[in-house]
Design a protein around this motif. Structure first.
Motif, PDB file in Angstrom:
ATOM      1  N   GLU A 122      34.014   7.952  16.137  1.00  0.00           N
ATOM      2  CA  GLU A 122      33.579   9.090  15.215  1.00  0.00           C
ATOM      3  C   GLU A 122      31.753   8.715  15.288  1.00  0.00           C
ATOM      4  N   GLY A 123      31.190   9.731  14.941  1.00  0.00           N
ATOM      5  CA  GLY A 123      29.650   9.399  14.862  1.00  0.00           C
ATOM      6  C   GLY A 123      28.861  10.724  14.678  1.00  0.00           C
ATOM      7  N   GLU A 124      27.589  10.854  14.688  1.00  0.00           N
ATOM      8  CA  GLU A 124      27.021  12.018  14.681  1.00  0.00           C
ATOM      9  C   GLU A 124      26.581  12.635  16.081  1.00  0.00           C
ATOM     10  N   TYR A 125      26.996  13.875  16.393  1.00  0.00           N
ATOM     11  CA  TYR A 125      26.905  14.254  17.694  1.00  0.00           C
ATOM     12  C   TYR A 125      26.146  15.780  17.536  1.00  0.00           C
ATOM     13  N   GLY A 126      25.423  15.943  18.734  1.00  0.00           N
ATOM     14  CA  GLY A 126      24.586  17.391  18.796  1.00  0.00           C
ATOM     15  C   GLY A 126      25.164  17.910  20.121  1.00  0.00           C
ATOM     16  N   TYR A 127      25.539  19.077  19.916  1.00  0.00           N
ATOM     17  CA  TYR A 127      25.872  19.955  20.962  1.00  0.00           C
ATOM     18  C   TYR A 127      25.091  21.254  21.382  1.00  0.00           C
ATOM     19  N   VAL A 128      24.774  21.259  22.457  1.00  0.00           N
ATOM     20  CA  VAL A 128      23.660  22.635  23.006  1.00  0.00           C
ATOM     21  C   VAL A 128      24.668  23.648  23.789  1.00  0.00           C
ATOM     22  N   MET A 129      24.036  24.708  23.855  1.00  0.00           N
ATOM     23  CA  MET A 129      24.694  26.028  24.719  1.00  0.00           C
ATOM     24  C   MET A 129      24.221  26.063  26.200  1.00  0.00           C
ATOM     25  N   ARG A 130      24.439  24.839  26.510  1.00  0.00           N
ATOM     26  CA  ARG A 130      23.759  24.669  27.822  1.00  0.00           C
ATOM     27  C   ARG A 130      24.488  25.512  29.014  1.00  0.00           C
ATOM     28  N   ASP A 131      23.697  26.632  29.328  1.00  0.00           N
ATOM     29  CA  ASP A 131      24.069  27.764  30.560  1.00  0.00           C
ATOM     30  C   ASP A 131      25.253  28.097  30.056  1.00  0.00           C
ATOM     31  N   MET A 132      25.353  28.545  28.862  1.00  0.00           N
ATOM     32  CA  MET A 132      26.500  29.216  28.103  1.00  0.00           C
ATOM     33  C   MET A 132      26.362  30.715  28.547  1.00  0.00           C
ATOM     34  N   ASP A 133      27.336  31.304  28.855  1.00  0.00           N
ATOM     35  CA  ASP A 133      27.562  32.818  29.177  1.00  0.00           C
ATOM     36  C   ASP A 133      28.101  33.921  27.809  1.00  0.00           C
ATOM     37  N   LYS A 155      24.936  32.157  22.482  1.00  0.00           N
ATOM     38  CA  LYS A 155      24.611  31.780  23.845  1.00  0.00           C
ATOM     39  C   LYS A 155      22.869  31.819  24.111  1.00  0.00           C
ATOM     40  N   PRO A 156      22.351  30.830  24.965  1.00  0.00           N
ATOM     41  CA  PRO A 156      20.925  30.752  25.012  1.00  0.00           C
ATOM     42  C   PRO A 156      20.242  32.358  25.512  1.00  0.00           C
ATOM     43  N   PRO A 157      18.884  32.460  24.989  1.00  0.00           N
ATOM     44  CA  PRO A 157      18.274  33.719  25.587  1.00  0.00           C
ATOM     45  C   PRO A 157      18.208  33.731  26.999  1.00  0.00           C
ATOM     46  N   GLU A 158      18.017  34.835  27.256  1.00  0.00           N
ATOM     47  CA  GLU A 158      17.877  35.186  29.127  1.00  0.00           C
ATOM     48  C   GLU A 158      16.864  34.137  29.393  1.00  0.00           C
ATOM     49  N   GLY A 159      17.008  33.330  30.360  1.00  0.00           N
ATOM     50  CA  GLY A 159      16.081  32.745  30.903  1.00  0.00           C
ATOM     51  C   GLY A 159      15.958  31.317  30.693  1.00  0.00           C
ATOM     52  N   GLU A 160      16.648  30.860  29.531  1.00  0.00           N
ATOM     53  CA  GLU A 160      16.610  29.584  28.854  1.00  0.00           C
ATOM     54  C   GLU A 160      17.991  29.053  29.203  1.00  0.00           C
ATOM     55  N   SER A 161      17.871  27.698  29.419  1.00  0.00           N
ATOM     56  CA  SER A 161      19.221  27.000  29.515  1.00  0.00           C
ATOM     57  C   SER A 161      19.745  26.688  28.111  1.00  0.00           C
ATOM     58  N   TYR A 162      19.211  26.462  27.178  1.00  0.00           N
ATOM     59  CA  TYR A 162      19.637  26.360  25.661  1.00  0.00           C
ATOM     60  C   TYR A 162      18.285  26.303  24.881  1.00  0.00           C
ATOM     61  N   SER A 163      18.968  26.679  23.683  1.00  0.00           N
ATOM     62  CA  SER A 163      17.732  26.734  22.681  1.00  0.00           C
ATOM     63  C   SER A 163      17.817  26.086  21.415  1.00  0.00           C
ATOM     64  N   GLN A 164      19.028  25.536  20.955  1.00  0.00           N
ATOM     65  CA  GLN A 164      19.252  24.975  19.631  1.00  0.00           C
ATOM     66  C   GLN A 164      20.396  24.083  19.850  1.00  0.00           C
ATOM     67  N   GLN A 165      20.036  22.882  18.950  1.00  0.00           N
ATOM     68  CA  GLN A 165      21.144  21.918  18.830  1.00  0.00           C
ATOM     69  C   GLN A 165      21.987  22.257  17.738  1.00  0.00           C
ATOM     70  N   TYR A 166      23.343  21.844  17.892  1.00  0.00           N
ATOM     71  CA  TYR A 166      24.216  22.121  16.664  1.00  0.00           C
ATOM     72  C   TYR A 166      24.793  20.616  16.463  1.00  0.00           C
ATOM     73  N   SER A 167      24.475  20.183  15.087  1.00  0.00           N
ATOM     74  CA  SER A 167      24.791  18.803  14.941  1.00  0.00           C
ATOM     75  C   SER A 167      25.982  18.695  14.110  1.00  0.00           C
ATOM     76  N   GLY A 168      26.796  17.532  13.940  1.00  0.00           N
ATOM     77  CA  GLY A 168      27.834  17.373  13.113  1.00  0.00           C
ATOM     78  C   GLY A 168      28.398  16.202  13.383  1.00  0.00           C
ATOM     79  N   ARG A 169      29.333  15.622  12.411  1.00  0.00           N
ATOM     80  CA  ARG A 169      29.819  14.307  12.465  1.00  0.00           C
ATOM     81  C   ARG A 169      31.242  14.406  12.597  1.00  0.00           C
ATOM     82  N   GLY A 170      31.701  13.736  13.486  1.00  0.00           N
ATOM     83  CA  GLY A 170      33.337  13.841  14.170  1.00  0.00           C
ATOM     84  C   GLY A 170      33.584  12.847  15.188  1.00  0.00           C
ATOM     85  N   LYS A 171      34.918  12.861  15.452  1.00  0.00           N
ATOM     86  CA  LYS A 171      35.235  12.164  16.763  1.00  0.00           C
ATOM     87  C   LYS A 171      35.614  12.965  17.651  1.00  0.00           C
ATOM     88  N   TYR A 172      36.132  14.226  17.286  1.00  0.00           N
ATOM     89  CA  TYR A 172      36.311  15.570  18.128  1.00  0.00           C
ATOM     90  C   TYR A 172      35.671  16.769  18.009  1.00  0.00           C
TER      91      TYR A 172
END
Length: 199
Positions: A122-133, A155-172
């Motif tokens: 468990e810990g603090e993790y950041g997720y991004v919308m990398r190349d999501m459709d 999903k990220p804006p057109e032409g970007e691989s990702y634009s924001q990080q979504y953070s939270g605490r968890g193991k899953y």
């Protein structure tokens, strides 16, 4: 002799630069691959941690009465004070390569499909919308199987691989179609039953 040493040094520097670039861009995942995903089912209930989740068949370790999962796999009947809000068929991403790729190579998900990310601790993790459709809900779950954070990610804006990080605490971390949490009534504090074998 000095010229060979310079050429060798330049070769090492170029190799290191390529390795760093491959790590930062995720190209190493394309080269090495992610292997086969394990699969399972995740169920979210509005119970607290002391109440067993609904199960489709009774087992020696559960005291909850069996429930019937309807065809749409949501709005499961109440069992001993807990109510299953939704069930998701998941691919389990439990290696660094699988977690790095995530749903990037997925064009879409069914209404009750998703991916479960499993971290070593468990810990603090950041997720991004990398190349999501498509848009998703990102649901962080602690080691006690309690939901700690829910993000509704675009999903990220057109032409970007990702634009924001979504953070939270968890193991899953559970990723499902955006709106799944609202549709099922899933919220912070709800309990998650993980697939067998996931620790």
């Amino acid at each position: 002799m000095a010229r060979r040493a310079v050429v060798a040094l330049v070769g090492v520097i170029v190799a290191l630069a390529v390795a760093v670039l491959a790590l930062q861009t995720g190209l190493w995942v394309d080269v090495v691959g992610v292997g086969e995903y394990d699969r399972g089912t995740v169920t979210v209930t509005d119970s607290d941690n002391s109440t067993p989740c609904c199960t489709t068949t009774p087992t020696e370790t559960t005291t909850a009465a069996p429930c019937t999962v309807p065809p749409n796999r949501t709005a499961v009947a109440t069992c001993e004070g807990s109510r299953a809000l939704g069930t998701v068929d998941v691919r389990i991403a439990d290696t660094p390569r699988q977690r790095r790729l995530g749903l990037s190579d997925t064009e879409s998900l069914g209404p009750n499909e998703g991916m479960l990310f499993v971290h070593d601790e468990e810990g603090e993790y950041g997720y991004v919308m990398r190349d999501m459709d498509f848009d998703i809900d990102i649901i962080f779950i602690d080691a006690n199987r309690t939901i700690t954070t829910i993000h509704h990610a675009s999903k990220p804006p057109e032409g970007e691989s990702y634009s924001q990080q979504y953070s939270g605490r968890g193991k899953y971390v559970l990723e499902v179609n955006r709106g799944w949490a609202n549709r099922t009534g899933t919220s912070v504090g709800d309990t998650v039953e993980l697939p067998a074998g996931v620790d």
